[in-house]
Scaffold this motif. Structure first.
Motif, PDB file in Angstrom:
ATOM      1  N   GLY A 365       0.813  -1.207   0.000  1.00 56.91           N
ATOM      2  CA  GLY A 365       0.000   0.000   0.000  1.00 56.91           C
ATOM      3  C   GLY A 365       0.848   1.259   0.000  1.00 56.91           C
ATOM      4  O   GLY A 365       0.569   2.216  -0.728  1.00 56.91           O
ATOM      5  N   LEU A 366       1.887   1.262   0.819  1.00 59.84           N
ATOM      6  CA  LEU A 366       2.795   2.409   0.846  1.00 59.84           C
ATOM      7  C   LEU A 366       3.434   2.633  -0.526  1.00 59.84           C
ATOM      8  O   LEU A 366       3.579   3.775  -0.982  1.00 59.84           O
ATOM      9  CB  LEU A 366       3.875   2.198   1.909  1.00 59.84           C
ATOM     10  CG  LEU A 366       3.417   2.313   3.368  1.00 59.84           C
ATOM     11  CD1 LEU A 366       4.484   1.757   4.305  1.00 59.84           C
ATOM     12  CD2 LEU A 366       3.106   3.767   3.720  1.00 59.84           C
ATOM     13  N   GLU A 367       3.808   1.543  -1.177  1.00 53.37           N
ATOM     14  CA  GLU A 367       4.418   1.651  -2.507  1.00 53.37           C
ATOM     15  C   GLU A 367       3.397   2.141  -3.536  1.00 53.37           C
ATOM     16  O   GLU A 367       3.717   2.982  -4.381  1.00 53.37           O
ATOM     17  CB  GLU A 367       4.991   0.293  -2.916  1.00 53.37           C
ATOM     18  CG  GLU A 367       6.185  -0.141  -2.078  1.00 53.37           C
ATOM     19  CD  GLU A 367       6.586  -1.590  -2.301  1.00 53.37           C
ATOM     20  OE1 GLU A 367       5.943  -2.261  -3.146  1.00 53.37           O
ATOM     21  OE2 GLU A 367       7.532  -2.053  -1.641  1.00 53.37           O
ATOM     22  N   ASN A 368       2.189   1.617  -3.480  1.00 53.90           N
ATOM     23  CA  ASN A 368       1.158   2.048  -4.430  1.00 53.90           C
ATOM     24  C   ASN A 368       0.825   3.525  -4.252  1.00 53.90           C
ATOM     25  O   ASN A 368       0.593   4.245  -5.235  1.00 53.90           O
ATOM     26  CB  ASN A 368      -0.111   1.215  -4.244  1.00 53.90           C
ATOM     27  CG  ASN A 368      -1.180   1.556  -5.249  1.00 53.90           C
ATOM     28  OD1 ASN A 368      -0.970   1.450  -6.460  1.00 53.90           O
ATOM     29  ND2 ASN A 368      -2.343   1.976  -4.780  1.00 53.90           N
ATOM     30  N   ALA A 369       0.829   4.000  -3.013  1.00 53.48           N
ATOM     31  CA  ALA A 369       0.506   5.399  -2.737  1.00 53.48           C
ATOM     32  C   ALA A 369       1.505   6.357  -3.368  1.00 53.48           C
ATOM     33  O   ALA A 369       1.187   7.534  -3.586  1.00 53.48           O
ATOM     34  CB  ALA A 369       0.440   5.629  -1.223  1.00 53.48           C
ATOM     35  N   GLN A 370       2.704   5.868  -3.683  1.00 55.73           N
ATOM     36  CA  GLN A 370       3.704   6.731  -4.325  1.00 55.73           C
ATOM     37  C   GLN A 370       3.247   7.214  -5.698  1.00 55.73           C
ATOM     38  O   GLN A 370       3.697   8.254  -6.177  1.00 55.73           O
ATOM     39  CB  GLN A 370       5.034   5.970  -4.455  1.00 55.73           C
ATOM     40  CG  GLN A 370       5.714   5.668  -3.134  1.00 55.73           C
ATOM     41  CD  GLN A 370       6.043   6.916  -2.358  1.00 55.73           C
ATOM     42  OE1 GLN A 370       6.749   7.795  -2.838  1.00 55.73           O
ATOM     43  NE2 GLN A 370       5.494   7.027  -1.159  1.00 55.73           N
ATOM     44  N   ARG A 371       2.356   6.453  -6.334  1.00 56.54           N
ATOM     45  CA  ARG A 371       1.826   6.896  -7.640  1.00 56.54           C
ATOM     46  C   ARG A 371       1.028   8.191  -7.525  1.00 56.54           C
ATOM     47  O   ARG A 371       0.823   8.884  -8.517  1.00 56.54           O
ATOM     48  CB  ARG A 371       0.913   5.825  -8.237  1.00 56.54           C
ATOM     49  CG  ARG A 371       1.579   4.520  -8.594  1.00 56.54           C
ATOM     50  CD  ARG A 371       0.685   3.726  -9.519  1.00 56.54           C
ATOM     51  NE  ARG A 371      -0.498   3.193  -8.859  1.00 56.54           N
ATOM     52  CZ  ARG A 371      -1.689   3.058  -9.422  1.00 56.54           C
ATOM     53  NH1 ARG A 371      -1.882   3.468 -10.667  1.00 56.54           N
ATOM     54  NH2 ARG A 371      -2.697   2.526  -8.749  1.00 56.54           N
TER      55      ARG A 371
END
Length: 389
Positions: A365-371
């Motif tokens: 989720g943290l990685e996806n939020a970077q988008r």
């Protein structure tokens, strides 16, 4: 290197000042981000009447209210038509309609315009709205899509609906994903979370649902999923959102299955305690981060901001297989058919019982939020502005 002139950018700011749900948050976040990251420009907020929901502190943001007596008397007409005179008077270089509409007659001023289209729900699901509202929404949407210089769609799903419904050329539409407020990207301290837990009387562990209580948000099926795990998972559901006309149906089900004590309607609980019946904006990130998981299995959304607000703070998410929600959630969420409470229940179980799986979801989720980082969002919108000047 390409240099761009300083601009005076106008915004339809009605919802920024007067709306405390999704469209209002979208407007306030975008205006603040642009003013902070591109301070050389002037940002003029055309507001039909004074409001309390928005108090920007940046010195390059200017509120514009109707000045002429006739304009103050007919504020809605000023906003939708007569405001074009003020755009010209103030030397506005570009106008952005933040929610589905632009002023009638703006093409005649020569001022280029952008309109943000969040969704086409009144066109696609007219039975969900009053007939008069459908007629008004359709007229505004059609006019905006036909006459704006560029359309800013908040998802590929919405872009597809615009093309299919209005026959709008694909090249006229730019997909720019929204961003949550920067505060949601900050991992709150244990002290802050403890203070928020005490302030709102939150349980030690809970699942969280954020959204107005309306049929398409699917709270009834969430409760059915919760009922199916009641004997195995002892934590409640906290609901943050006002009643949009569907709460009675939900509470009737809870009474029927004797589950009232497992669903906390936070606004109602706060009101009964003699407190303000809403969560203060500054407390929302900590509230999300206290949750075991966010459950957001809507039938249809234009974007689904709570998904990003949760993921940006490292909270696992359960959401729908429908609408734009898989597009926004990527591979970082547990996807469930919104008509199958058992699939939501399986997500509850997996996240609650499998600590390793939950940790993986938090990281994804943290990685996806970077988008959806704020700086990326603001830069993409400014690039769109500059492309039409």
């Amino acid at each position: 290197m390409t240099f761009f002139a300083i601009m005076n950018i106008g915004f339809d700011a009605k919802r920024a000042y007067h709306n405390n749900t999704g469209l209002g948050f979208f407007s306030r976040v975008l205006i603040r981000l642009l003013a902070e990251q591109f301070p050389e420009h002037g940002y003029y907020l055309f507001n039909p009447k004074p409001g309390k929901s928005f108090r920007p502190e940046q010195k390059n943001i200017y509120e514009v209210l109707p000045a002429a007596p006739l304009h103050r008397l007919f504020r809605a007409v000023w906003r939708s038509r007569w405001v074009t005179r003020d755009l010209q008077r103030l030397g506005i270089n570009l106008y952005h309609g933040l929610s589905h509409e632009i002023p009638t007659g703006i093409p005649k001023t020569g001022i280029p315009s952008v309109v943000t289209i969040h969704d086409l729900f009144p066109e696609i699901y007219p039975e969900q709205y009053k007939p008069i509202d459908v007629k008004i929404y359709r007229a505004k949407l059609r006019y905006a899509c036909r006459n704006a210089t560029k359309i800013m769609a908040i998802s590929e799903e919405t872009k597809g609906h615009i093309i299919k419904t209005y026959g709008t050329p694909a090249e006229k539409i730019e997909v720019i994903y929204q961003s949550c407020a920067p505060a949601f990207t900050v991992i709150e301290t244990a002290e802050k979370k403890a203070a928020v837990r005490e302030k709102y009387g939150l349980p030690e562990a809970f699942f969280l649902h954020v959204g107005t209580i309306i049929e398409r948000k699917n709270l009834l099926n969430i409760c059915k999923a919760l009922n199916s795990i009641r004997g195995d998972i002892p934590i409640p559901l906290v609901v943050v959102g006002n009643d949009g006309g569907f709460k009675d149906k939900v509470t009737a089900y809870l009474r029927e299955v004797q589950l009232e004590d497992r669903v906390i309607f936070l606004s109602e609980q706060l009101a009964l305690a003699g407190k303000k019946p809403f969560v203060e904006t500054a407390d929302l990130p900590a509230l999300y981060q206290l949750a075991t998981a966010l459950i957001y299995p809507s039938y249809f959304e234009g974007f689904g901001m709570p998904i990003i607000e949760a993921m940006a703070g490292g909270v696992p998410v359960i959401t729908s297989t429908t609408s734009c929600l898989p597009e926004i959630a990527g591979t970082a969420a547990w996807l469930a058919d919104p008509d199958r409470p058992e699939e939501m229940a399986a997500g509850f179980r997996k996240i609650y019982e499998d600590a390793s799986f939950a940790a993986t979801m938090r990281q994804k989720g943290l990685e996806n939020a970077q988008r959806f980082r704020p700086e990326v969002y603001a830069a993409d919108v400014m690039k769109l502005y500059q492309s039409i000047l």
